[in-house]
Design a protein around this motif. Structure first.
Motif, short mmCIF file in Angstrom:
data_model
loop_
_atom_site.label_atom_id
_atom_site.label_comp_id
_atom_site.label_asym_id
_atom_site.label_seq_id
_atom_site.Cartn_x
_atom_site.Cartn_y
_atom_site.Cartn_z
N GLN A 130 0.82 -1.21 0.00
CA GLN A 130 0.00 0.00 0.00
C GLN A 130 0.86 1.27 0.00
OE1 GLN A 130 -3.45 -0.09 2.75
NE2 GLN A 130 -2.84 -2.20 3.18
N GLY A 131 2.17 1.09 -0.09
CA GLY A 131 3.06 2.24 -0.14
C GLY A 131 3.59 2.67 1.21
N CYS A 132 3.28 1.92 2.24
CA CYS A 132 3.76 2.26 3.58
C CYS A 132 5.25 1.89 3.73
CB CYS A 132 2.97 1.51 4.65
SG CYS A 132 1.24 1.98 4.75
N THR A 133 5.94 2.66 4.52
CA THR A 133 7.27 2.30 4.97
C THR A 133 7.12 1.58 6.30
OG1 THR A 133 8.25 4.23 3.89
CG2 THR A 133 9.56 3.15 5.60
N VAL A 134 7.59 0.33 6.37
CA VAL A 134 7.37 -0.48 7.58
C VAL A 134 8.72 -0.81 8.22
CG1 VAL A 134 6.30 -2.54 8.54
CG2 VAL A 134 5.33 -1.48 6.47
N ASP A 135 8.89 -0.36 9.47
CA ASP A 135 10.04 -0.74 10.30
C ASP A 135 9.61 -1.86 11.24
OD1 ASP A 135 12.26 0.73 9.54
OD2 ASP A 135 11.69 2.47 10.74
N VAL A 136 10.50 -2.79 11.51
CA VAL A 136 10.22 -3.85 12.48
C VAL A 136 11.27 -3.81 13.58
CG1 VAL A 136 10.02 -6.33 12.89
CG2 VAL A 136 9.15 -5.34 10.75
N SER A 137 10.83 -3.70 14.82
CA SER A 137 11.72 -3.86 15.97
C SER A 137 11.53 -5.27 16.50
CB SER A 137 11.39 -2.83 17.05
OG SER A 137 11.79 -1.53 16.66
#
Length: 262
Positions: free
Chosen positions: A33-40
């Motif tokens: 969807q165009g999101c920037t996703v960070d994962v901790s």
């Protein structure tokens, strides 16, 4: 809709777990969807769970009586918080949406995730005495819980042995939760259906309305932050209390912590 930034705070020890699959689904679907996703990935990061003086670089202000909240507030102002906290605060500051992905441990988040909450949400950075709840520093962000249980849904009901899940979830939420009921006790096909439902929800997650909570200005700070008399009077004839937490001694509103708009 403008692209959003999402932070997934993830706590599971195994890359082969259902929680890992749910985390991966969020990264994939939101990414498309165009999101920037960070994962901790807290276990991979070996994130420190305990809130101690080690969270402050250099000397603390009061070694004789160490007060964590006061000391970390000063350290945040002076740029002296530990590197791991600073990095997580950077991610959180940028995020429009935060998803906490975890297995429920003892009716709450795992200890390593509780440590993230305790250590990252420092006084001054995440809240002040004046700026909290509906007037909070992060009032324009959204957050949600996505988690697995070890018990079946019926066990978390008002008549169930574990008690009402709405009560369990009361302190932690903004958006309605994504609950995966006992995936370890069902067949692979059922787990696939659960993940399919999560993927479908993720398609519209950024547009979801938050759960309903009583706004801060409904409480009188001069009277110990009790509901203002006019608010109590307005709801006097209602069958249910305002919320699960602020229930006014009435019946709890059904499923108010599970579904938005209730």
């Amino acid at each position: 809709m403008a692209a959003k930034k999402v932070l997934v705070v993830y706590a599971h020890q195994s890359a082969g777990s259902f929680n890992a699959a749910a985390k991966d689904a969020a990264v994939e679907v939101l990414g498309t969807q165009g999101c920037t996703v960070d994962v901790s990935d807290l276990y991979a990061l070996k994130f420190k769970a305990t809130a101690t003086a080690e969270d402050i670089v250099g000397e603390v202000k009061n070694q004789d009586h160490f007060r964590y909240a006061e000391e970390t507030k000063l350290a945040w102002k002076e740029g002296k918080l530990s590197e791991d906290i600073v990095e997580e605060q950077r991610k959180l500051t940028q995020a429009d949406l935060v998803i906490f992905q975890f297995p429920m441990y003892w009716f709450s988040v795992p200890g390593i995730m509780k440590g993230w909450i305790d250590r990252v949400l420092t006084s001054g950075y995440a809240f002040t005495q004046e700026k909290r709840y509906s007037q909070g520093i992060f009032k324009d962000k959204k957050a949600m819980l996505s988690f697995t249980t070890g018990s079946n849904e019926s066990m978390f009901s008002a008549n169930g042995i574990n008690g009402d899940m709405n009560v369990t979830l009361w302190p932690l939420q903004v958006l309605a939760p994504q609950i995966f009921w006992a995936p370890s006790h069902v067949k692979a096909e059922a787990r696939g259906t659960m993940l399919g439902g999560w993927r479908t929800r993720l398609q519209g997650l950024l547009l979801e309305a938050p759960l309903s909570f009583t706004p801060s200005d409904s409480f009188d700070g001069a009277e110990g932050f009790q509901l203002k008399p006019e608010v109590q009077e307005k709801h006097e004839g209602q069958e249910f209390g305002l919320t699960v937490g602020t229930h006014q001694g009435k019946r709890l509103p059904p499923n108010s912590q599970i579904r938005a708009g209730v």
